[in-house]
Design an enzyme around this catalytic site. Structure first.
Site, PDB file in Angstrom:
ATOM      1  N   ASP A  51     -51.383 -11.246 -40.734  1.00  0.00           N
ATOM      2  CA  ASP A  51     -50.822 -11.209 -42.083  1.00  0.00           C
ATOM      3  C   ASP A  51     -51.488 -12.245 -42.976  1.00  0.00           C
ATOM      4  OD1 ASP A  51     -49.121 -10.280 -44.057  1.00  0.00           O
ATOM      5  OD2 ASP A  51     -47.507 -11.670 -43.551  1.00  0.00           O
ATOM      6  N   ASN A  99     -47.584   0.142 -45.267  1.00  0.00           N
ATOM      7  CA  ASN A  99     -48.715  -0.126 -46.152  1.00  0.00           C
ATOM      8  C   ASN A  99     -49.243   1.128 -46.837  1.00  0.00           C
ATOM      9  OD1 ASN A  99     -50.034  -2.494 -43.744  1.00  0.00           O
ATOM     10  ND2 ASN A  99     -48.616  -2.865 -45.438  1.00  0.00           N
TER      11      ASN A  99
END
Length: 276
Positions: A51, A99
């Site tokens: 991340d 996403n």
């Protein structure tokens, strides 16, 4: 043009300080490496939530695509660290189902990186020398054909290996994984002539575990997430019931070996009781 002695002195001092900081960090990293090696206990299955690529890019004044590119390079580096330590299984989370709502151009770039890295890994001497078995896990039906071909080639070339297990979680979501496992189990029960009532009455946790994407890999005992976010966001929801977690403030592309070793040293100091 005349030189400025004061400015030259400042530059020399800055270089000296930078070299000193580098030497101190190197020494600290070596000490950490010795401590981790002496600690003995290492994860059987390490989960990595990669991340912070986009925030890394923004902080450096770069385009988002550069952040993802640097993140892909970092994954190669971290794989080497895991191989050096002999960690048996690693799952890296590259792309979440959540996403999908991002800019299509960004998603296309991530998928192009995935294709490139799959092709690179399929010929990477480290993969073959260490007999690393690689598999992409997740939902990939909407991926372009050329990306699927690259992933398939990588999986086929390493399918017979018995070394480290490397799972690349892409198009992955923990809830979707559980739903897929339930669907597979119920379909198998129906094919065997069992009614829905019978199948639901006999449903047990082991039935779900047997059909997860990582069914042939031990549950992760240690999960690291970078970027400072303190949550799993759906990463291996079923498998992580007894996992130890470590949240690191650094963005993924800036994740250093010293950060990795700190995390492992922390893991080695924990008392895992498994609910007892």
């Amino acid at each position: 043009m005349k030189s400025n002695p004061a400015a030259a002195a400042v530059r020399t001092l800055q270089k000296t300080r930078s070299a000193a900081r580098g030497a101190l960090l190197w020494g600290y990293e070596q000490r950490l490496a010795r401590e981790v090696a002496a600690g003995g206990k290492l994860p059987r299955h390490l989960g990595l939530i990669l991340d912070g690529n986009r925030r890394y890019a923004r902080a450096g004044g770069m385009g988002l695509e550069m952040g993802h590119s640097f993140g892909a390079d970092k994954a190669h580096e971290v794989l080497q660290w895991c191989l050096e330590l002999g960690i048996p299984a690693v799952t890296i989370w590259v792309l979440s189902t959540d996403n999908n709502n991002r800019d299509p151009q960004e998603i296309a770039h991530i998928l192009s990186l995935l294709e490139r890295e799959a092709l690179n890994l399929s010929t990477d001497p480290r993969i073959h020398a260490n007999r690393v078995k690689v598999r992409a896990i997740g939902q990939h039906s909407n991926f372009p054909g050329h990306v699927l071909d690259a992933l398939r080639e990588l999986e086929e070339k390493t399918a017979h290996y018995d070394g480290m297990r490397l799972n690349i979680a892409v198009g992955y979501g923990g809830r979707e994984e559980i739903v897929d496992a339930v669907k597979i189990h119920l379909s198998a029960q129906a094919a065997a002539g069992m009614s829905l009532e019978q199948a639901s009455a006999e449903l047990a946790p082991d039935h779900i575990s047997a059909h997860l994407y990582t069914a042939d890999t031990p549950d992760p005992d240690f999960i690291i997430r970078t970027s400072g976010e303190i949550r799993l966001s759906g990463f291996m929801l079923w498998q992580s019931v007894y996992s130890e977690y470590y949240f690191c403030d650094v963005y993924w592309p800036g994740f250093r070996r010293v950060d990795f070793l700190r995390a492992l040293r922390d893991f080695q100091g924990r008392d895992r009781r498994f609910g007892k």
